[in-house]
Each structure stands twice: as structure tokens, then as C-alpha cells.
Design an enzyme around this catalytic site. Structure first.
Site, PDB file in Angstrom:
ATOM      1  N   ASP A 199     -15.021   9.889  11.209  1.00 36.00           N
ATOM      2  CA  ASP A 199     -13.968   8.965  10.792  1.00 36.00           C
ATOM      3  C   ASP A 199     -12.641   9.706  10.901  1.00 36.00           C
ATOM      4  O   ASP A 199     -12.604  10.934  10.863  1.00 36.00           O
ATOM      5  CB  ASP A 199     -14.189   8.499   9.348  1.00 36.00           C
TER       6      ASP A 199
ATOM      7  N   ARG B 161       0.823  -1.219   0.000  1.00 34.32           N
ATOM      8  CA  ARG B 161       0.000   0.000   0.000  1.00 34.32           C
ATOM      9  C   ARG B 161       0.851   1.262   0.000  1.00 34.32           C
ATOM     10  O   ARG B 161       0.542   2.226  -0.679  1.00 34.32           O
ATOM     11  CB  ARG B 161      -0.940  -0.005   1.192  1.00 34.32           C
TER      12      ARG B 161
HETATM   13  C1  LIG Z   1     -13.894  -1.122   7.860  1.00 34.12           C
HETATM   14  S1  LIG Z   1     -14.406   0.537   8.076  1.00 34.12           S
HETATM   15  C2  LIG Z   1     -15.978   0.283   8.876  1.00 34.12           C
HETATM   16  C3  LIG Z   1     -17.075   1.172   8.330  1.00 34.12           C
HETATM   17  C4  LIG Z   1     -18.446   0.954   8.956  1.00 34.12           C
HETATM   18  N1  LIG Z   1     -18.437   1.208  10.365  1.00 34.12           N
HETATM   19  C5  LIG Z   1     -18.961  -0.430   8.669  1.00 34.12           C
HETATM   20  O1  LIG Z   1     -18.964  -1.290   9.565  1.00 34.12           O
HETATM   21  O2  LIG Z   1     -19.360  -0.689   7.535  1.00 34.12           O
HETATM   22  C6  LIG Z   1     -13.345   1.095   9.401  1.00 34.12           C
HETATM   23  C7  LIG Z   1     -13.234   2.620   9.498  1.00 34.12           C
HETATM   24  O3  LIG Z   1     -12.644   2.958  10.753  1.00 34.12           O
HETATM   25  C8  LIG Z   1     -11.849   4.106  10.553  1.00 34.12           C
HETATM   26  N2  LIG Z   1     -10.874   4.229  11.648  1.00 34.12           N
HETATM   27  C9  LIG Z   1      -9.795   3.435  11.900  1.00 34.12           C
HETATM   28  N3  LIG Z   1      -9.132   3.904  12.981  1.00 34.12           N
HETATM   29  C10 LIG Z   1      -9.794   4.982  13.427  1.00 34.12           C
HETATM   30  C11 LIG Z   1      -9.602   5.897  14.503  1.00 34.12           C
HETATM   31  N4  LIG Z   1      -8.570   5.786  15.349  1.00 34.12           N
HETATM   32  N5  LIG Z   1     -10.475   6.911  14.656  1.00 34.12           N
HETATM   33  C12 LIG Z   1     -11.527   7.031  13.808  1.00 34.12           C
HETATM   34  N6  LIG Z   1     -11.767   6.215  12.770  1.00 34.12           N
HETATM   35  C13 LIG Z   1     -10.913   5.196  12.586  1.00 34.12           C
HETATM   36  C14 LIG Z   1     -11.217   3.874   9.197  1.00 34.12           C
HETATM   37  O4  LIG Z   1     -10.760   5.076   8.599  1.00 34.12           O
HETATM   38  C15 LIG Z   1     -12.361   3.220   8.420  1.00 34.12           C
HETATM   39  O5  LIG Z   1     -13.088   4.137   7.648  1.00 34.12           O
END
Ligand SMILES: C[S@@+](CC[C@H](N)C(=O)[O-])C[C@H]1O[C@@H](n2cnc3c(N)ncnc32)[C@H](O)[C@@H]1O
Length: 279
Positions: A151, A42
Site C-alpha cells: 500500500d 480532512r
Molecule cells: C479502499 S482501499 C481498498 C482495500 C482493499 N483492496 C479492499 O478492496 O478491501 C484503497 C487502498 O488503496 C491505496 N492506494 C491508493 N492509491 C495508491 C497508490 N498510488 N499506490 C498504492 N496504494 C494506493 C490506499 O492507501 C488504500 O489503502
């Protein structure tokens, strides 16, 4: 030429550890050794874009440039999501939680509803929550409904705010929901835009779950799904307890399909798999 050089780029163990420590400290994401190749692949794309020839130089660059540090985090987070993902959560809200919550609020003449999609990715989750809430209250009227959608990634938030999705992605909506809450987007191809009625209940904001939360409770429910899976147990425990403090009594926490609270000290009551209630 540069491309083929970059495909052979070597990420040393020390560089990988440096990157994984930085990511962990910043946003709690736990990149264990098994993720080394994913990190290499990545970030190689960032090196290619920036014409940087080795990871050591890239790490220095990202540490000096906050914009690139954001890109680094963006490149390493997983943003997979969809409308009405894990539909049993929405079924539970519709069939069990909303009827009770709305009856109680009506009885108390208290028409405020607050939900939070924490880790909302490209918007499908908070839009689904808003749609389910508007369906339940049958139009805003006297209801004061807000869905906070946050996010860490500015890139996914841009897509979320835009609220335009291709036809395939909106398939989980019922025909009535499509008619009520979507309009054809002015774009070539089959694109749909989220209608104003839905947009006006959502507040998008960038927020790192590891940092301060300028969020005013009490909240009726929180979705933190498929986010905690990237965190270690102590980080999950801190997070879950902060959610508890923000919820109203009777409020719910929804986690992702593979995120149980087993092994974590918390005060929630188990409702059913991946649904927890504040007593
Ligand atoms: C796999 S997605 C899940 C999206 C949605 N909640 C779902 O279940 O379909 C995970 C998200 O968590 C966010 N994320 C990861 N670490 C984070 C943090 N420390 N604070 C806020 N968001 C975070 C990522 O940017 C990503 O968009």
C-alpha cells in the site's frame, strides 16, 4: 478558539487545484471538483493538529516536509476494507481456480504460489488471501506460498503488520478458520491476533503503484480491488497492462465491484464480473 476558526477555513479553488494536482502526480488519485469539501474537511484536521492557520501555509509546509506529505496523502485516501470482502472472489478461487492451479503445479512438481494484494489497506485482504490459500493447500508442507501485500500508506501498513482486529471485524471467518488462524490478543476487550502460520506467508511493503515495482513474477493472481476507482482511465490502463505482464499464463486479476475494464485497452480475457484471466 482555533478549532472554530479552522472549521470555517476556506479552501480556495486555486488551493484545491494545487492539492489535487500534487496528489494526482504522486499517486494517481483523481480528486475531481466534487471532492473539494471532503479535501477541506480532512485536511482541516491536519491544520488543527499542526496549528497552521491557512491552506496556503499548509501546502508549503507539506511540500517541504516529506513526512507531512505522506500525512496529506494518507488523509485523502480511502482505506475501507474487510475480511473476505466481495466473497465471490474467494468462492471462485476455492471452487474453480485453486483446484486447477494446484493440480497443474503438482503435476509439474512446481510448488511455488505467488499472489499480490495491491492496495492492501489495513491487512484484511492479504490475510484473507493467505487464509484461503492455506485452507486450499492444507498446511504449507512442500508448498512455497507468498502473498505480497503493498500500500502507499504507511499508516494502514502499520495496522496491517500488527495484525490485531476486533471481534466484529473477524466475523466473516468460519469457526474453523478462526480456530486455526487466530489467537486471542493480549489486550483488554475482544481482540484477535493473526497467527504465525498466516504471518509467515505475507510480505508487507510500502509501494506506490505509480512508481517502480520491485516485484518478481510470474504471479498466480493479483487483487487490485477498490483502488483503481480513484484513478483516471489512462492511469487504470497503464496499471492493468503492468499487471498483465507480471502474471503467469492462466493467472487472474481481481478488481473491485465497481471497477470493470470496459473502455480500457488490455489483453485479459473476461472470466466473470471483476475477474480477468491472462490467456
Ligand atoms: C479502499 S482501499 C481498498 C482495500 C482493499 N483492496 C479492499 O478492496 O478491501 C484503497 C487502498 O488503496 C491505496 N492506494 C491508493 N492509491 C495508491 C497508490 N498510488 N499506490 C498504492 N496504494 C494506493 C490506499 O492507501 C488504500 O489503502
Amino acid at each position: 478558539m482555533l478549532e472554530s476558526v479552522l472549521d470555517d477555513l476556506v479552501l480556495s479553488d486555486a488551493e484545491f487545484r494545487k492539492i489535487s494536482d500534487l496528489v494526482y502526480q504522486h499517486c494517481g488519485i483523481n480528486l475531481h471538483n466534487g471532492k473539494k469539501e471532503l479535501v477541506r474537511a480532512r485536511l482541516a484536521k491536519r491544520l488543527r493538529t499542526l496549528h497552521i492557520r491557512c491552506f496556503e501555509d499548509y501546502i508549503d509546509y507539506a511540500l517541504q516536509d516529506p513526512g507531512e506529505f505522506t500525512n496529506l496523502i494518507d488523509s485523502l485516501s480511502t482505506n475501507l476494507t474487510s475480511f473476505f470482502r466481495e466473497v465471490q472472489h474467494f468462492d471462485y478461487l476455492k471452487d474453480v481456480f485453486y483446484p486447477k492451479m494446484l493440480a497443474k503445479k503438482k503435476q509439474q512438481s512446481h510448488f511455488r504460489i505467488r499472489a499480490w494484494s495491491a492496495g492492501c489497506s489495513s491487512g484484511e485482504e492479504p490475510y484473507s488471501i493467505a487464509i484461503s490459500l492455506l485452507d486450499a493447500v492444507g498446511g504449507l508442507g512442500r508448498w512455497d506460498v507468498k502473498v505480497l501485500a503493498t500500500d502507499i500508506s504507511t499508516r494502514v501498513l502499520q495496522t496491517a503488520r500488527l495484525g490485531i482486529y476486533e471481534k466484529d471485524r473477524i466475523e466473516p471467518l468460519t469457526p474453523a478458520q478462526k480456530q486455526r488462524y487466530l489467537v486471542r490478543a493480549k489486550r483488554e476487550g475482544q481482540w484477535y491476533e493473526v497467527a504465525g502460520t498466516i504471518r509467515e506467508v505475507i510480505i508487507f511493503a510500502q509501494l506506490n503503484l505509480m512508481g517502480e515495482w520491485p516485484v518478481r513474477g510470474p504471479l498466480d493472481f493479483i487483487f487490485c480491488r477498490n483502488v483503481m476507482i480513484y484513478f483516471d482511465k489512462p492511469t487504470q490502463e497503464r496499471l492493468v497492462n503492468r499487471y498483465f505482464d507480471l502474471l503467469d499464463s492462466g493467472g487472474l486479476l481481481f478488481t473491485g465491484h465497481s471497477e470493470s475494464l470496459t473502455g480500457i485497452h488490455h489483453r485479459f480475457e473476461y472470466v466473470r464480473p471483476t475477474i480477468y484471466a491472462k490467456p
